[in-house]
Design an enzyme around this catalytic site. Structure first.
Site, PDB file in Angstrom:
ATOM      1  N   LYS A  22      37.771   1.944   1.578  1.00 38.33           N
ATOM      2  CA  LYS A  22      38.098   1.311   0.096  1.00 38.33           C
ATOM      3  C   LYS A  22      37.568   1.938  -0.872  1.00 38.33           C
ATOM      4  O   LYS A  22      38.015   2.467  -1.875  1.00 38.33           O
ATOM      5  CB  LYS A  22      37.776  -0.396  -0.122  1.00 38.33           C
ATOM      6  CG  LYS A  22      37.748  -0.777  -1.420  1.00 38.33           C
ATOM      7  CD  LYS A  22      36.862  -2.375  -1.143  1.00 38.33           C
ATOM      8  CE  LYS A  22      35.598  -2.222  -1.444  1.00 38.33           C
ATOM      9  NZ  LYS A  22      35.070  -2.438  -2.684  1.00 38.33           N
ATOM     10  N   ASN A  23      36.088   2.278  -0.908  1.00 34.42           N
ATOM     11  CA  ASN A  23      35.501   3.000  -2.116  1.00 34.42           C
ATOM     12  C   ASN A  23      35.645   4.220  -2.122  1.00 34.42           C
ATOM     13  O   ASN A  23      35.539   4.997  -3.232  1.00 34.42           O
ATOM     14  CB  ASN A  23      34.012   2.664  -1.936  1.00 34.42           C
ATOM     15  CG  ASN A  23      33.613   1.168  -2.526  1.00 34.42           C
ATOM     16  OD1 ASN A  23      34.369   0.427  -2.776  1.00 34.42           O
ATOM     17  ND2 ASN A  23      32.455   0.875  -1.982  1.00 34.42           N
ATOM     18  N   ARG A  92      35.835  -4.129 -10.699  1.00 28.69           N
ATOM     19  CA  ARG A  92      35.194  -2.976 -11.557  1.00 28.69           C
ATOM     20  C   ARG A  92      35.492  -1.911 -11.289  1.00 28.69           C
ATOM     21  O   ARG A  92      35.404  -1.026 -12.359  1.00 28.69           O
ATOM     22  CB  ARG A  92      33.628  -3.201 -11.317  1.00 28.69           C
ATOM     23  CG  ARG A  92      33.171  -4.596 -11.510  1.00 28.69           C
ATOM     24  CD  ARG A  92      31.754  -4.741 -11.225  1.00 28.69           C
ATOM     25  NE  ARG A  92      30.841  -3.901 -12.031  1.00 28.69           N
ATOM     26  CZ  ARG A  92      30.499  -4.174 -13.441  1.00 28.69           C
ATOM     27  NH1 ARG A  92      30.714  -5.495 -13.637  1.00 28.69           N
ATOM     28  NH2 ARG A  92      29.836  -3.535 -14.087  1.00 28.69           N
ATOM     29  N   CYS A 116      28.143  -9.205 -13.263  1.00 28.59           N
ATOM     30  CA  CYS A 116      28.518  -9.284 -11.680  1.00 28.59           C
ATOM     31  C   CYS A 116      27.527  -9.965 -10.875  1.00 28.59           C
ATOM     32  O   CYS A 116      26.252  -9.772 -11.376  1.00 28.59           O
ATOM     33  CB  CYS A 116      28.468  -7.967 -11.313  1.00 28.59           C
ATOM     34  SG  CYS A 116      28.971  -7.421  -9.466  1.00 28.59           S
ATOM     35  N   ARG A 121      25.697  -4.214 -14.305  1.00 27.48           N
ATOM     36  CA  ARG A 121      26.561  -2.979 -13.839  1.00 27.48           C
ATOM     37  C   ARG A 121      26.897  -2.459 -15.133  1.00 27.48           C
ATOM     38  O   ARG A 121      28.241  -2.347 -15.363  1.00 27.48           O
ATOM     39  CB  ARG A 121      27.448  -3.302 -12.771  1.00 27.48           C
ATOM     40  CG  ARG A 121      26.809  -3.798 -11.369  1.00 27.48           C
ATOM     41  CD  ARG A 121      27.934  -4.004 -10.434  1.00 27.48           C
ATOM     42  NE  ARG A 121      28.319  -2.871  -9.755  1.00 27.48           N
ATOM     43  CZ  ARG A 121      29.518  -2.836  -9.079  1.00 27.48           C
ATOM     44  NH1 ARG A 121      29.910  -4.119  -8.607  1.00 27.48           N
ATOM     45  NH2 ARG A 121      30.094  -1.819  -8.600  1.00 27.48           N
ATOM     46  N   ASP A 308      25.246  -1.279   0.100  1.00 30.32           N
ATOM     47  CA  ASP A 308      26.359  -2.003   0.786  1.00 30.32           C
ATOM     48  C   ASP A 308      26.229  -2.502   2.079  1.00 30.32           C
ATOM     49  O   ASP A 308      26.908  -3.029   2.591  1.00 30.32           O
ATOM     50  CB  ASP A 308      27.605  -1.247   0.578  1.00 30.32           C
ATOM     51  CG  ASP A 308      28.232  -0.926  -0.864  1.00 30.32           C
ATOM     52  OD1 ASP A 308      27.448  -1.820  -1.931  1.00 30.32           O
ATOM     53  OD2 ASP A 308      29.004  -0.212  -1.238  1.00 30.32           O
ATOM     54  N   ARG A 400      38.267  -8.608  -0.097  1.00 30.13           N
ATOM     55  CA  ARG A 400      38.443  -7.238  -1.021  1.00 30.13           C
ATOM     56  C   ARG A 400      38.043  -6.141  -0.344  1.00 30.13           C
ATOM     57  O   ARG A 400      38.338  -5.043  -0.611  1.00 30.13           O
ATOM     58  CB  ARG A 400      37.410  -7.634  -1.948  1.00 30.13           C
ATOM     59  CG  ARG A 400      37.694  -8.636  -3.044  1.00 30.13           C
ATOM     60  CD  ARG A 400      36.670  -8.915  -4.041  1.00 30.13           C
ATOM     61  NE  ARG A 400      36.691  -7.554  -4.998  1.00 30.13           N
ATOM     62  CZ  ARG A 400      35.710  -7.159  -5.845  1.00 30.13           C
ATOM     63  NH1 ARG A 400      34.936  -8.183  -6.139  1.00 30.13           N
ATOM     64  NH2 ARG A 400      35.873  -5.953  -6.456  1.00 30.13           N
TER      65      ARG A 400
HETATM   66  C1  EPZ Z   1      29.893   2.034  -6.186  1.00 33.06           C
HETATM   67  O1  EPZ Z   1      29.544   1.416  -7.611  1.00 33.06           O
HETATM   68  C2  EPZ Z   1      30.510   1.296  -5.021  1.00 33.06           C
HETATM   69  N1  EPZ Z   1      31.890   0.596  -5.696  1.00 33.06           N
HETATM   70  C3  EPZ Z   1      29.535  -0.021  -4.816  1.00 33.06           C
HETATM   71  O2  EPZ Z   1      30.197  -0.804  -3.697  1.00 33.06           O
HETATM   72  C4  EPZ Z   1      28.305   0.243  -4.257  1.00 33.06           C
HETATM   73  O3  EPZ Z   1      27.494  -0.773  -4.208  1.00 33.06           O
HETATM   74  C5  EPZ Z   1      27.487   1.461  -5.511  1.00 33.06           C
HETATM   75  O4  EPZ Z   1      28.568   2.300  -5.609  1.00 33.06           O
HETATM   76  C6  EPZ Z   1      26.334   1.740  -5.109  1.00 33.06           C
HETATM   77  O5  EPZ Z   1      26.301   2.677  -3.823  1.00 33.06           O
HETATM   78  C7  EPZ Z   1      32.813   1.569  -5.481  1.00 33.06           C
HETATM   79  O6  EPZ Z   1      32.772   2.624  -5.232  1.00 33.06           O
HETATM   80  C8  EPZ Z   1      34.105   1.055  -5.883  1.00 33.06           C
HETATM   81  P1  EPZ Z   1      26.802   3.208  -9.343  1.00 33.06           P
HETATM   82  P2  EPZ Z   1      29.342   1.789  -8.874  1.00 33.06           P
HETATM   83  O7  EPZ Z   1      27.154   3.482 -10.541  1.00 33.06           O
HETATM   84  O8  EPZ Z   1      29.711   3.445  -8.725  1.00 33.06           O
HETATM   85  C9  EPZ Z   1      23.576   2.005 -12.291  1.00 33.06           C
HETATM   86  C10 EPZ Z   1      31.045  -2.773  -2.576  1.00 33.06           C
HETATM   87  O9  EPZ Z   1      30.383  -3.769  -2.109  1.00 33.06           O
HETATM   88  N2  EPZ Z   1      24.375   2.337 -13.500  1.00 33.06           N
HETATM   89  O10 EPZ Z   1      26.593   4.044  -8.304  1.00 33.06           O
HETATM   90  O11 EPZ Z   1      29.660   1.154  -9.815  1.00 33.06           O
HETATM   91  C11 EPZ Z   1      23.868   0.670 -11.720  1.00 33.06           C
HETATM   92  O12 EPZ Z   1      23.484  -0.637 -12.419  1.00 33.06           O
HETATM   93  C12 EPZ Z   1      30.399  -2.194  -3.777  1.00 33.06           C
HETATM   94  O13 EPZ Z   1      31.978  -2.215  -1.930  1.00 33.06           O
HETATM   95  C13 EPZ Z   1      24.157   2.413 -14.787  1.00 33.06           C
HETATM   96  O14 EPZ Z   1      22.739   1.809 -15.071  1.00 33.06           O
HETATM   97  O15 EPZ Z   1      27.776   1.992  -8.623  1.00 33.06           O
HETATM   98  C14 EPZ Z   1      23.106   0.757 -10.206  1.00 33.06           C
HETATM   99  O16 EPZ Z   1      21.935   0.294 -10.308  1.00 33.06           O
HETATM  100  C15 EPZ Z   1      29.588  -3.049  -4.607  1.00 33.06           C
HETATM  101  N3  EPZ Z   1      24.815   2.986 -15.709  1.00 33.06           N
HETATM  102  C16 EPZ Z   1      23.136   2.148 -10.060  1.00 33.06           C
HETATM  103  O17 EPZ Z   1      23.537   2.822 -11.236  1.00 33.06           O
HETATM  104  C17 EPZ Z   1      26.133   3.403 -15.171  1.00 33.06           C
HETATM  105  O18 EPZ Z   1      26.601   3.835 -16.164  1.00 33.06           O
HETATM  106  C18 EPZ Z   1      24.177   2.730  -9.102  1.00 33.06           C
HETATM  107  O19 EPZ Z   1      25.516   2.236  -9.406  1.00 33.06           O
HETATM  108  C19 EPZ Z   1      26.462   3.226 -13.997  1.00 33.06           C
HETATM  109  C20 EPZ Z   1      25.650   2.724 -13.003  1.00 33.06           C
END
Ligand code: EPZ
Length: 421
Positions: A22-23, A92, A116, A121, A308, A400
């Site tokens: 999915k991701n 998201r 969330c 996030r 995850d 989802r």
């Molecule tokens: C992706 O989300 C995945 N979603 C998430 O999967 C997954 O948990 C996550 O990566 C981490 O591996 C998809 O791919 C659709 P990040 P993403 O930006 O990209 C912080 C699932 O269950 N951050 O890598 O949104 C954030 O708060 C899901 O399938 C900022 O501070 O995650 C977190 O602490 C849920 N500012 C960290 O980075 C930003 O602008 C990593 O998040 C962006 C992120």
């Protein structure tokens, strides 16, 4: 609303096939907006989030259809910039249409994703990266409006935060940079297999990208990309979930259509727990043990242990006598499953972003509430070993992200079915 009813105690045995990730599929579907011609994306799982992305692409003016695991996207030449609240608030990942829209039409208006259940996030890194490429961002009335006067221009961008790299910020900025003028260097880029898959798709569309899979990605912008055909990689989180389920029930399961090279940390942790794992080219045979050993885990960006799979790992350790420690470094509040697992007889307490798990001999079935996608999966696999019946409520979260979950577990011998509430 549906619930999933599980009667625990059966060892999982047999074979199960993994679906497409999915991701990986979600940002790749967004990337298809970069061409005006048609892209054909195969091995796409039939999931609620995929259908939400189809609706979003259509609302942006693209033609998009899903049929038997294949998504066809034809953006054409009249894209419009608005990603509305009603879609972004349910998923998201919608935010990753920003990069492609800016590259194609120089204008994106995307509803800001709100709070969330797994914790804050923010999207500041997405905005920082796009701004470095020349976009002007403005936040008003819950929407971020991003515009570029002519064409985006390449830049050197450090894309990190206190937690490390960001998966979707890397995706967004990489997509935008493929059509920017000149060279972009992304430092501290995410190395997740889903980002590698996206970069490979972009290359097939005609993008020039180097350093794929490393924290430094270099992109030389081109003026036009074309539609491409691509098959999505296997879902490493679904794979891990079935590995934990097989391990937990002391089962013997052959997982097919997986990519074992994406599972190294999971294999390592499971072997530490006493589980036997044989790797094939696209298969993993997992043989559990009745005497699981405790293991410590810290979640971090790839190739370390994925957030995850944190909840599923916790379900496994809840039933492994001894003390395990799990520290969550990506989403320090992602622990909604703890109290539900405790309702099933687990003995887990939280100290900030760390869970201390006193493994128990037996979990006991209970009615429990799913809070997010992965927490739901953890409750299901806990139910597979719990004594008696577990009812997992609010299973729309599972829909989802897990394709045909009950069918796959049933085919492995689990007693599991879905009921209307
Ligand atoms: C992706 O989300 C995945 N979603 C998430 O999967 C997954 O948990 C996550 O990566 C981490 O591996 C998809 O791919 C659709 P990040 P993403 O930006 O990209 C912080 C699932 O269950 N951050 O890598 O949104 C954030 O708060 C899901 O399938 C900022 O501070 O995650 C977190 O602490 C849920 N500012 C960290 O980075 C930003 O602008 C990593 O998040 C962006 C992120």
């Amino acid at each position: 609303m549906d619930k999933i009813v599980i009667t625990g105690g059966r060892k999982l045995k047999g074979e199960v096939e993994i679906s497409g990730a999915k991701n990986a599929a979600l940002p790749i579907m967004a990337a298809a907006l970069l061409a005006d011609g048609e892209s054909i994306i195969e091995n796409v799982p039939d999931l609620r989030d995929i259908h939400t992305m189809i609706r979003l692409l259509r609302s942006l003016g693209a033609k998009a259809v899903f049929e038997k695991g294949t998504v066809k996207v034809k953006p054409g030449n009249s894209l419009q910039p608005l990603a509305p609240y009603k879609l972004v608030s349910t998923m998201r990942a919608s935010v990753c249409v920003m990069g492609p829209l800016l590259a194609r039409i120089g204008h994106a208006e995307v509803s800001l994703p709100g709070g969330c259940v797994i914790g804050p996030r923010p999207i500041d890194l997405h905005l920082k990266g796009l701004e470095a490429l020349g976009a002007k961002n403005e936040i008003q009335h819950g929407y971020v409006t991003s515009r570029v006067a002519k064409r985006l221009s390449g830049a050197e961008i450090y894309l990190g935060g206190a937690f490390g790299s960001s998966v979707l910020a890397t995706a967004n900025v990489m997509m935008a940079a493929t059509m920017a003028k000149g060279r972009t260097v992304l430092e501290n880029a995410a190395c997740e297999p889903e980002i590698v898959d996206l970069a490979r798709f972009l290359q097939k569309m005609g993008a020039k990208i180097e350093g794929i899979g490393s924290p430094c990605i270099e992109i030389t912008g081109v003026t036009k990309l074309h539609g491409a055909r691509h098959a999505i990689i296997p879902d490493r989180i679904e794979t891990g979930t079935y590995m934990f389920a097989a391990a937990m029930t002391a089962g013997d399961v052959l997982i097919k259509k997986a990519d074992p090279s994406h599972q190294n940390v999971v294999i390592d942790k499971l072997r530490q727990a006493g589980v036997r794992i044989d790797k094939g080219k696209s298969t993993l045979r997992v043989r559990g043990t009745a005497k699981l050993k405790p293991v410590n885990v810290t979640t971090l960006p790839y190739p370390a242990f994925p957030t995850d799979l944190q909840a599923q790992m916790m379900a496994l350790m809840a039933a492994a006598p001894g003390i395990s420690v799990i520290t969550e470094k990506i989403y320090p509040d992602r622990f909604m499953h703890v109290s539900e697992l405790n309702r099933m007889g687990a003995n887990i307490f939280l100290e900030g972003p760390t869970a201390i798990i006193h493994g128990v001999k037996k979990l006991s079935g209970a009615p429990v509430m799913a809070s997010d996608l992965r927490a739901s999966a953890a409750l299901v696999i806990a139910g597979l070993v719990a004594e008696g019946t577990t009812e997992v409520h609010r299973v729309y979260h599972l829909d989802r992200g897990y394709e045909r979950l009950e069918t796959k577990f049933s085919s492995l011998g689990a007693s599991i079915h879905r009921e209307k509430e």
